[in-house]
Design a protein around this motif. Sequence first.
Motif, short mmCIF file in Angstrom:
data_model
loop_
_atom_site.label_atom_id
_atom_site.label_comp_id
_atom_site.label_asym_id
_atom_site.label_seq_id
_atom_site.Cartn_x
_atom_site.Cartn_y
_atom_site.Cartn_z
N SER A 83 0.83 -1.21 0.00
CA SER A 83 0.00 0.00 0.00
C SER A 83 0.86 1.25 0.00
O SER A 83 2.04 1.23 0.35
CB SER A 83 -0.94 0.02 1.21
N LEU A 84 0.23 2.35 -0.40
CA LEU A 84 0.89 3.65 -0.43
C LEU A 84 0.02 4.67 0.29
O LEU A 84 -1.17 4.80 0.00
CB LEU A 84 1.10 4.12 -1.88
N ALA A 85 0.61 5.35 1.25
CA ALA A 85 -0.06 6.46 1.93
C ALA A 85 0.49 7.76 1.38
O ALA A 85 1.70 7.88 1.16
CB ALA A 85 0.17 6.38 3.44
N TYR A 86 -0.38 8.72 1.12
CA TYR A 86 0.06 10.02 0.61
C TYR A 86 -0.67 11.13 1.37
O TYR A 86 -1.86 11.04 1.64
CB TYR A 86 -0.18 10.14 -0.90
N ALA A 87 0.11 12.13 1.75
CA ALA A 87 -0.44 13.20 2.58
C ALA A 87 0.01 14.55 2.03
O ALA A 87 1.18 14.74 1.68
CB ALA A 87 0.03 13.05 4.03
N SER A 88 -0.93 15.49 1.97
CA SER A 88 -0.61 16.83 1.49
C SER A 88 0.03 17.64 2.60
O SER A 88 -0.29 17.49 3.78
CB SER A 88 -1.89 17.53 1.01
N SER A 89 0.95 18.52 2.22
CA SER A 89 1.56 19.41 3.22
C SER A 89 0.53 20.37 3.80
O SER A 89 0.78 21.00 4.83
CB SER A 89 2.70 20.21 2.57
N ALA A 90 -0.65 20.46 3.18
CA ALA A 90 -1.72 21.30 3.70
C ALA A 90 -2.62 20.56 4.67
O ALA A 90 -3.50 21.16 5.29
CB ALA A 90 -2.57 21.85 2.54
N GLY A 91 -2.43 19.24 4.83
CA GLY A 91 -3.19 18.52 5.83
C GLY A 91 -3.87 17.24 5.42
O GLY A 91 -3.74 16.22 6.12
N PRO A 92 -4.60 17.18 4.29
CA PRO A 92 -5.33 15.96 3.94
C PRO A 92 -4.41 14.76 3.72
O PRO A 92 -3.25 14.93 3.32
CB PRO A 92 -6.05 16.33 2.63
N ALA A 93 -4.93 13.56 3.98
CA ALA A 93 -4.15 12.34 3.79
C ALA A 93 -5.06 11.21 3.32
O ALA A 93 -6.27 11.22 3.59
CB ALA A 93 -3.43 11.95 5.07
N ALA A 94 -4.50 10.24 2.62
CA ALA A 94 -5.26 9.09 2.14
C ALA A 94 -4.28 7.96 1.86
O ALA A 94 -3.05 8.14 1.95
CB ALA A 94 -6.05 9.45 0.88
N SER A 95 -4.80 6.78 1.53
CA SER A 95 -3.96 5.64 1.19
C SER A 95 -4.64 4.81 0.12
O SER A 95 -5.86 4.90 -0.07
CB SER A 95 -3.65 4.78 2.43
N VAL A 96 -3.85 3.99 -0.56
CA VAL A 96 -4.39 3.16 -1.63
C VAL A 96 -3.62 1.85 -1.69
O VAL A 96 -2.42 1.81 -1.39
CB VAL A 96 -4.29 3.91 -2.99
N ALA A 97 -4.32 0.76 -2.02
CA ALA A 97 -3.66 -0.52 -2.22
C ALA A 97 -2.97 -0.51 -3.58
O ALA A 97 -3.47 0.06 -4.54
CB ALA A 97 -4.68 -1.65 -2.16
N CYS A 98 -1.81 -1.16 -3.66
CA CYS A 98 -1.02 -1.17 -4.89
C CYS A 98 -1.15 -2.51 -5.61
O CYS A 98 -1.58 -3.50 -5.03
CB CYS A 98 0.45 -0.90 -4.57
N SER A 99 -0.77 -2.52 -6.87
CA SER A 99 -0.78 -3.76 -7.64
C SER A 99 0.30 -4.71 -7.09
O SER A 99 1.27 -4.28 -6.46
CB SER A 99 -0.51 -3.47 -9.12
N ALA A 100 0.12 -6.01 -7.35
CA ALA A 100 1.10 -7.00 -6.91
C ALA A 100 2.39 -6.85 -7.72
O ALA A 100 2.36 -6.43 -8.87
CB ALA A 100 0.54 -8.40 -7.09
N PRO A 101 3.53 -7.18 -7.11
CA PRO A 101 4.79 -7.09 -7.86
C PRO A 101 4.87 -8.13 -8.95
O PRO A 101 4.24 -9.19 -8.87
CB PRO A 101 5.85 -7.34 -6.78
#
Length: 205
Positions: free
Chosen positions: A118-136
Amino acid sequence: GARVDVYAPAAHPGSLVAGSQATSGADHSASFGFFDGATPGASGAIRAALSGFDGTGAALSVSGGSGAYSVARNKAVSARIWPRTATLHRDSASLRVGYQLRDEAGRTNVHRSGLAVSLAYASSAGPAASVACSAPGETTGFGECSATVPPSWFSTSEAHSLDLTFTASYSSGGVVPAVSLPGAVGLAQAPVHPSLAAAGIRMVA
């Protein structure tokens, strides 16, 4: 008397660690190793052969049954990630991040069963979210994480950036150390389009 030999055919990379040994009664066993020439996931067959002499001194040689072997894939222990897009815009907000996994020997054809990425991504302005990634990939260890950043994350007053955190773990136990890239992707300032006070076109007949 007869002797039992257990061996891997010449076409396969296994080598005997020690000679065949009687374990109980007519059962014999042998240990194999040194599969350096085989990639993880490779498979083949191990055969048994009976050799010796009969009561008259004549040589005997009988091929026995065979058993399958497979070279196990090791779990991933390290990862690297890289953003595929340096800057996102409100009207072009597709976030794509590539990754690659490796095992402790540096090989990319890692064990994939029970693996969650998975990948978590967060904005420097505050919001954050995450997403599941494809298999290697089965042999390359390459994969991708993708998401669409919401329009509300783009400020009309200033540009921001995204902090990325990649994680991978196995359901059977084992965690790849998280990889973080602060400020790795830019969020461009959203343009402001003022309302028109009047039509900007004049038609002359």
